[in-house]
Scaffold this active site. Structure first.
Site, PDB file in Angstrom:
ATOM      1  N   PRO A  13       2.506   8.449   7.862  1.00  0.00           N
ATOM      2  CA  PRO A  13       3.322   8.471   9.073  1.00  0.00           C
ATOM      3  C   PRO A  13       2.589   8.979  10.309  1.00  0.00           C
ATOM      4  CG  PRO A  13       4.029  10.175   7.543  1.00  0.00           C
ATOM      5  CD  PRO A  13       3.071   9.289   6.806  1.00  0.00           C
ATOM      6  N   ASN A  14       2.896   8.329  11.407  1.00  0.00           N
ATOM      7  CA  ASN A  14       2.407   8.672  12.751  1.00  0.00           C
ATOM      8  C   ASN A  14       0.938   8.314  12.986  1.00  0.00           C
ATOM      9  OD1 ASN A  14       4.889   9.819  13.757  1.00  0.00           O
ATOM     10  ND2 ASN A  14       4.541  11.476  12.305  1.00  0.00           N
ATOM     11  N   ARG A  21      -1.754   9.639  20.253  1.00  0.00           N
ATOM     12  CA  ARG A  21      -1.145  10.849  19.694  1.00  0.00           C
ATOM     13  C   ARG A  21      -2.098  12.051  19.776  1.00  0.00           C
ATOM     14  NH1 ARG A  21      -0.601  11.862  13.229  1.00  0.00           N
ATOM     15  NH2 ARG A  21       0.643  13.752  13.382  1.00  0.00           N
ATOM     16  N   TYR A  26      -6.617  14.615  17.337  1.00  0.00           N
ATOM     17  CA  TYR A  26      -6.930  13.463  16.481  1.00  0.00           C
ATOM     18  C   TYR A  26      -7.940  12.483  17.086  1.00  0.00           C
ATOM     19  CZ  TYR A  26      -2.892  15.183  13.932  1.00  0.00           C
ATOM     20  OH  TYR A  26      -2.035  15.977  13.216  1.00  0.00           O
ATOM     21  N   ASN A  77      -5.029   8.959   3.793  1.00  0.00           N
ATOM     22  CA  ASN A  77      -4.635  10.020   4.721  1.00  0.00           C
ATOM     23  C   ASN A  77      -3.110   9.979   4.732  1.00  0.00           C
ATOM     24  OD1 ASN A  77      -3.916  11.714   6.758  1.00  0.00           O
ATOM     25  ND2 ASN A  77      -5.402  10.939   8.247  1.00  0.00           N
ATOM     26  N   ALA A  80       1.700  13.725   7.412  1.00  0.00           N
ATOM     27  CA  ALA A  80       2.527  14.896   7.090  1.00  0.00           C
ATOM     28  C   ALA A  80       3.034  14.882   5.646  1.00  0.00           C
ATOM     29  CB  ALA A  80       3.701  14.974   8.068  1.00  0.00           C
ATOM     30  N   GLU A 101      -8.934  12.024  -0.485  1.00  0.00           N
ATOM     31  CA  GLU A 101      -7.956  12.424   0.548  1.00  0.00           C
ATOM     32  C   GLU A 101      -8.728  12.708   1.837  1.00  0.00           C
ATOM     33  OE1 GLU A 101      -5.917  15.967  -0.632  1.00  0.00           O
ATOM     34  OE2 GLU A 101      -5.032  16.289   1.357  1.00  0.00           O
ATOM     35  N   HIS A 103      -8.431  13.758   6.056  1.00  0.00           N
ATOM     36  CA  HIS A 103      -7.692  14.205   7.244  1.00  0.00           C
ATOM     37  C   HIS A 103      -8.636  14.204   8.425  1.00  0.00           C
ATOM     38  CE1 HIS A 103      -4.324  15.300   4.786  1.00  0.00           C
ATOM     39  NE2 HIS A 103      -5.196  15.837   3.944  1.00  0.00           N
ATOM     40  N   ARG A 110      -5.459  24.928  10.983  1.00  0.00           N
ATOM     41  CA  ARG A 110      -4.253  24.690  11.775  1.00  0.00           C
ATOM     42  C   ARG A 110      -3.072  25.525  11.254  1.00  0.00           C
ATOM     43  NH1 ARG A 110      -3.424  18.489  12.533  1.00  0.00           N
ATOM     44  NH2 ARG A 110      -2.003  19.300  14.135  1.00  0.00           N
TER      45      ARG A 110
HETATM   46  C1  DQA Z   1      -3.423  14.666   9.349  1.00  0.00           C
HETATM   47  C2  DQA Z   1      -3.020  16.151   9.262  1.00  0.00           C
HETATM   48  C3  DQA Z   1      -1.542  16.295   8.940  1.00  0.00           C
HETATM   49  O1  DQA Z   1      -1.198  17.669   8.874  1.00  0.00           O
HETATM   50  C4  DQA Z   1      -0.699  15.636  10.008  1.00  0.00           C
HETATM   51  O2  DQA Z   1       0.663  15.723   9.689  1.00  0.00           O
HETATM   52  C5  DQA Z   1      -1.105  14.235  10.269  1.00  0.00           C
HETATM   53  C6  DQA Z   1      -2.529  13.899  10.322  1.00  0.00           C
HETATM   54  C7  DQA Z   1      -4.882  14.494   9.812  1.00  0.00           C
HETATM   55  O3  DQA Z   1      -5.394  13.378   9.675  1.00  0.00           O
HETATM   56  O4  DQA Z   1      -5.493  15.429  10.339  1.00  0.00           O
HETATM   57  O5  DQA Z   1      -0.278  13.375  10.534  1.00  0.00           O
HETATM   58  O6  DQA Z   1      -3.304  14.106   8.054  1.00  0.00           O
END
Ligand code: DQA
Length: 152
Positions: A13-14, A21, A26, A77, A80, A101, A103, A110
């Site tokens: 998501p997102n 964003r 990011y 990735n 959240a 995984e 990020h 964070r």
């Molecule tokens: C994320 C880190 C997560 O905590 C966050 O909710 C994201 C992006 C990252 O790529 O740094 O959506 O996965």
């Protein structure tokens, strides 16, 4: 000649909003640019990369399930869902594929709610804080497992 191993690159998501964003966190690279880089690097590494993004947990679970028997590995990735999803944890455990995984940000630097990852408990490896490079390093790690003659 051996078949080209398939790798699934999943974004949660997102992450479709990358570029717009929170660029200070990011970066300015869009998801389309990341996916194109993954496909191109995959080709160089002898991997057939397919990319998907979803804002829906169940859709991510379905793609993970479908990878069993069709893909050699997964880069994910989970956004959240990293910090909340037992369903994604269970799907990854069920498919028993090498999983990296990724990020973009260093989740450990964070907010404390980002420090727990359910996905890390079933991931082969975890890369955080290296931005887009994290996806490419994840593909390299899978290539070395799936194509043992691969070199960076
Ligand atoms: C994320 C880190 C997560 O905590 C966050 O909710 C994201 C992006 C990252 O790529 O740094 O959506 O996965």
């Amino acid at each position: 000649m051996a078949a080209t191993p398939k790798v699934l690159v999943l974004n949660g998501p997102n992450l479709n909003m990358l570029g717009l964003r929170e660029p200070a966190v990011y970066g300015r690279t869009t998801l389309k640019e990341i996916e194109e880089a993954c496909v191109a690097d995959g080709k160089r590494l002898g991997l057939a990369v397919t990319c998907h993004q979803s804002n829906h947990e169940g859709e991510l679970v379905t793609w993970i399930q479908q990878a069993r028997g069709t893909a050699g590995g997964i880069v994910i990735n989970p956004g959240a869902y990293t910090h909340t999803s037992i369903a994604i944890h269970d799907a990854l455990a069920a498919v028993e594929l090498p999983t990296i995984e990724v990020h973009l940000s260093n989740i450990h630097k964070r907010e404390s709610f980002r420090h727990l990852s359910y996905v890390s408990k079933v991931a082969t490896g975890v890369i955080a804080g290296l931005g887009v490079q994290g996806y490419l390093l994840a593909l390299l790690a899978l290539a070395e497992r799936l194509n043992p003659t691969t070199e960076a």
